[in-house]
Write a protein that holds these residues in place. Structure first.
Motif, mmCIF file in Angstrom:
data_model
loop_
_atom_site.group_PDB
_atom_site.id
_atom_site.type_symbol
_atom_site.label_atom_id
_atom_site.label_comp_id
_atom_site.label_asym_id
_atom_site.label_seq_id
_atom_site.Cartn_x
_atom_site.Cartn_y
_atom_site.Cartn_z
ATOM 1 N N ASP B 98 43.209 30.760 35.538
ATOM 2 C CA ASP B 98 42.394 29.915 36.690
ATOM 3 C C ASP B 98 42.385 30.877 36.865
ATOM 4 O OD1 ASP B 98 42.989 27.212 37.378
ATOM 5 O OD2 ASP B 98 44.785 27.636 38.844
ATOM 6 N N PHE B 99 41.848 31.794 36.221
ATOM 7 C CA PHE B 99 40.799 33.095 36.736
ATOM 8 C C PHE B 99 39.254 32.473 37.320
ATOM 9 C CE2 PHE B 99 37.962 37.479 35.991
ATOM 10 C CZ PHE B 99 38.282 37.894 37.505
ATOM 11 N N VAL B 100 38.585 32.636 35.904
ATOM 12 C CA VAL B 100 37.626 31.856 34.858
ATOM 13 C C VAL B 100 37.535 31.110 35.774
ATOM 14 C CG1 VAL B 100 35.631 31.661 33.529
ATOM 15 C CG2 VAL B 100 37.835 33.274 32.474
ATOM 16 N N ARG B 101 38.166 29.572 36.284
ATOM 17 C CA ARG B 101 37.949 28.247 36.820
ATOM 18 C C ARG B 101 37.859 28.874 38.372
ATOM 19 N NH1 ARG B 101 43.624 26.363 34.521
ATOM 20 N NH2 ARG B 101 42.882 25.800 32.674
ATOM 21 N N SER B 102 38.562 29.478 38.864
ATOM 22 C CA SER B 102 38.338 29.744 40.473
ATOM 23 C C SER B 102 36.809 30.977 41.078
ATOM 24 C CB SER B 102 39.877 30.736 40.873
ATOM 25 O OG SER B 102 40.754 30.283 40.415
ATOM 26 N N ILE B 103 36.945 31.293 40.272
ATOM 27 C CA ILE B 103 35.403 32.936 40.262
ATOM 28 C C ILE B 103 34.464 31.383 40.209
ATOM 29 C CG2 ILE B 103 34.343 33.086 37.809
ATOM 30 C CD1 ILE B 103 35.416 36.640 39.406
ATOM 31 N N ARG B 109 33.868 31.996 44.938
ATOM 32 C CA ARG B 109 32.253 33.434 45.105
ATOM 33 C C ARG B 109 32.823 34.181 46.841
ATOM 34 N NH1 ARG B 109 30.313 29.328 43.038
ATOM 35 N NH2 ARG B 109 29.361 28.581 44.570
ATOM 36 N N THR B 110 33.481 33.649 47.380
ATOM 37 C CA THR B 110 33.913 33.669 48.994
ATOM 38 C C THR B 110 34.558 35.252 49.059
ATOM 39 O OG1 THR B 110 33.254 31.415 50.088
ATOM 40 C CG2 THR B 110 34.734 33.458 50.994
ATOM 41 N N LEU B 111 35.249 34.929 48.043
ATOM 42 C CA LEU B 111 36.468 36.322 47.673
ATOM 43 C C LEU B 111 35.602 37.971 47.260
ATOM 44 C CD1 LEU B 111 39.389 34.301 45.998
ATOM 45 C CD2 LEU B 111 39.871 35.752 47.718
ATOM 46 N N VAL B 112 34.347 36.988 46.372
ATOM 47 C CA VAL B 112 33.791 38.516 45.475
ATOM 48 C C VAL B 112 33.158 39.089 46.686
ATOM 49 C CG1 VAL B 112 31.991 39.119 44.537
ATOM 50 C CG2 VAL B 112 33.301 37.372 43.263
ATOM 51 N N ALA B 224 43.692 35.537 43.438
ATOM 52 C CA ALA B 224 42.587 35.776 44.859
ATOM 53 C C ALA B 224 42.888 37.539 44.622
ATOM 54 C CB ALA B 224 43.048 35.613 45.821
ATOM 55 N N ILE B 225 43.564 37.696 44.313
ATOM 56 C CA ILE B 225 43.867 39.406 44.277
ATOM 57 C C ILE B 225 43.517 39.851 43.443
ATOM 58 C CG2 ILE B 225 46.750 39.463 43.026
ATOM 59 C CD1 ILE B 225 44.745 41.878 46.088
ATOM 60 N N LEU B 226 43.781 39.661 41.928
ATOM 61 C CA LEU B 226 43.044 39.364 40.712
ATOM 62 C C LEU B 226 41.008 39.428 40.861
ATOM 63 C CD1 LEU B 226 42.730 40.324 37.749
ATOM 64 C CD2 LEU B 226 42.895 37.786 36.961
ATOM 65 N N ILE B 227 40.855 38.632 41.381
ATOM 66 C CA ILE B 227 39.338 38.646 41.705
ATOM 67 C C ILE B 227 38.949 40.344 42.668
ATOM 68 C CG2 ILE B 227 37.937 37.794 43.083
ATOM 69 C CD1 ILE B 227 38.301 34.618 42.611
ATOM 70 N N ARG B 228 39.948 40.224 43.635
ATOM 71 C CA ARG B 228 39.672 41.255 43.808
ATOM 72 C C ARG B 228 39.424 42.765 44.060
ATOM 73 N NH1 ARG B 228 40.594 46.207 47.611
ATOM 74 N NH2 ARG B 228 40.016 46.208 49.912
#
Lengths: 89, 359
Positions: B98-103, B109-112, B224-228
């Motif tokens: 889900d990481f790649v899908r979510s980003i 992108r908002t999370l980035v 979300a936290i992995l992105i953050r």
């Protein structure tokens, strides 16, 4: 490419009038059934969080024949617009 | 009302109360882990190579390097290791795909963007503000829960009543009380500029809490936290620390310092502990905000201003034996005030009395 699970759950409400966790799981089982995160607790959490954030609203609740609580949700026009804004086709 | 409907109502109320209670517990736990993360990163940055850099400085680093380059490197290493923990947690839970899908989604992108604002930008503003104005900026950055709640009202039309604002004001007052303990009597020459820059940090953290909390309604909190942590860690390592080093006139220094940090067995293992707590700090912050709304979630998280000094006193003061970590008595008063503030935001205290009257 498949949507992330939470996005797929919320996107369903663009076309559904009303749904509870069981309806959502039925609709997504074929595509997401193999995910470990695809559980009732997980789906319930996504739906309730969406209510807190004004994306969905609760319509009614009932106990089924097994005494299990089912809460039904829908996206009103504003909610549908939000889902469309964040998760366009 | 039929007995069946009444039972359904009771079951619904129970689910609602449990959800709110869990949200408050998660948001408050993020404040507790924030305190632990603060204590361990402070410990890490006082041991091994850091002991010399921040002490006798036999390495002859410039004051600019010690203040800005080392500060940003310490933070970036911590966030990057936290991203490693987050990757492991997502893999164990079967969510890594889900990481790649979510980003690729708009909430991703908002999370980035939220991570960049709350991570390197706000952290740098905080460090620079601290250097320019001294610890007077600590109470200013305590305004971030209020800013987050107001932004959530503007952007997402989240509920913000006079009672909730009163509760937030109590929490901010409590944090200010603790922060004032650190304020030095002598004014710094660049105090005004430092305060303005520190306000950027307060705004940035308020922005992150509000925006990321909302985005976590669309994106799983483990993702979300992995992105953050990935964005905050890598942008710190690749952009921020080299940028500071460039301004300081020796960009090559950053590679040497980073190499020393990751090979230093005196401090690096402690970064593994601090980064573990950093993972749950931000994961539960996002999740708590999404479950409770920004006003309540950020106020619960804001209790870190009590947990931080408490764990610094317990770990650095009592266990490690470093001087200067005694907990000021006012911290306990502030903790009680915070509890009252959070209570005001979460529930109408009058309803508690009304319920008792009915019973």
């Amino acid at each position: 490419m498949k949507q992330p699970l939470n996005c797929a759950i919320l996107k369903l409400f663009k076309s559904l009038d009303e749904a509870c966790y069981a309806d959502v799981m039925d609709k997504l089982k074929a595509e997401y059934g193999d995910m470990r995160a695809f559980t009732r607790k997980g789906v319930d959490g996504v739906l309730m969080t969406a209510v807190t954030n004004g994306i969905l609203e609760e319509t009614r609740y009932e106990l089924d024949k097994n005494g299990d609580l089912k809460i039904f949700y829908r996206a009103n026009d504003e909610g549908k617009a939000t889902i469309e804004k964040y998760l366009p086709h | 009302m039929s007995p069946v409907t009444f039972t359904a109502t009771q079951a619904r109320q129970k689910v609602g109360s449990k959800y709110l209670r869990n949200g408050i517990i998660i948001a408050t736990a993020s404040g507790v882990t924030y305190g632990l993360y603060t204590a361990f990163i402070t410990l890490a940055m006082s041991m091994g190579v850091w002991e010399d850099w921040y002490g006798p400085n036999l390495a002859l680093l410039s004051l600019f390097t010690i203040t800005y380059v080392l500060g940003s490197l310490g933070s970036a290493v911590n966030y990057t290791l936290s991203a490693v923990w987050a990757t492991g947690a997502a893999a164990v839970k079967g969510k890594l795909r889900d990481f790649v899908r979510s980003i690729k989604t708009k909430p991703g992108r908002t999370l980035v963007i939220a991570s960049l604002v709350g991570g390197p930008i706000s952290t740098s503003a905080y460090v620079i503000g601290l250097q320019l104005a001294g610890s007077i900026i600590i109470p200013i950055t305590a305004l971030c829960p209020a800013i987050g709640a107001i932004l959530a009202r503007i952007f997402y039309k989240q509920k913000l009543t006079a009672r909730m604002l009163f509760g937030i004001a109590i929490c901010v007052l409590a944090t200010v009380l603790i922060g004032l303990q650190a304020v030095e009597p002598d004014a710094h020459p660049n105090m005004l500029l430092g305060i303005i820059i520190a306000s950027v940090a307060a705004f940035g953290w308020g922005f992150e809490g509000c925006i990321a909390g909302y985005a976590t309604a669309f994106i799983d909190d483990d993702i979300a936290i992995l992105i953050r942590q990935s964005v905050a860690g890598l942008s710190g390592l690749i952009i921020l620390a080299p940028l500071f080093a460039l301004i300081g006139g020796n960009v090559g220094e950053v590679v040497m310092l980073a190499g020393r940090i990751v090979t230093d067995m005196g401090s690096f293992p402690i970064f593994f502990i601090s980064s573990f707590f950093a993972l749950y700090t931000f994961k539960w912050w996002y999740k708590g905000n999404s479950m409770c709304g920004a006003a309540l979630g950020m106020a619960c998280n804001g209790t870190f201003s009590f947990w931080g000094p408490l764990f610094c006193w317990l770990i650095l003061g009592l266990i490690v034996g470093q001087d200067g970590w005694a907990l000021p008595p006012v911290a306990w008063v502030a903790a009680v005030l915070m509890f009252i503030g959070v209570l005001f935001i979460a529930v109408n205290p009058l309803m508690i009395f009304k319920k008792k009257e009915v019973a």
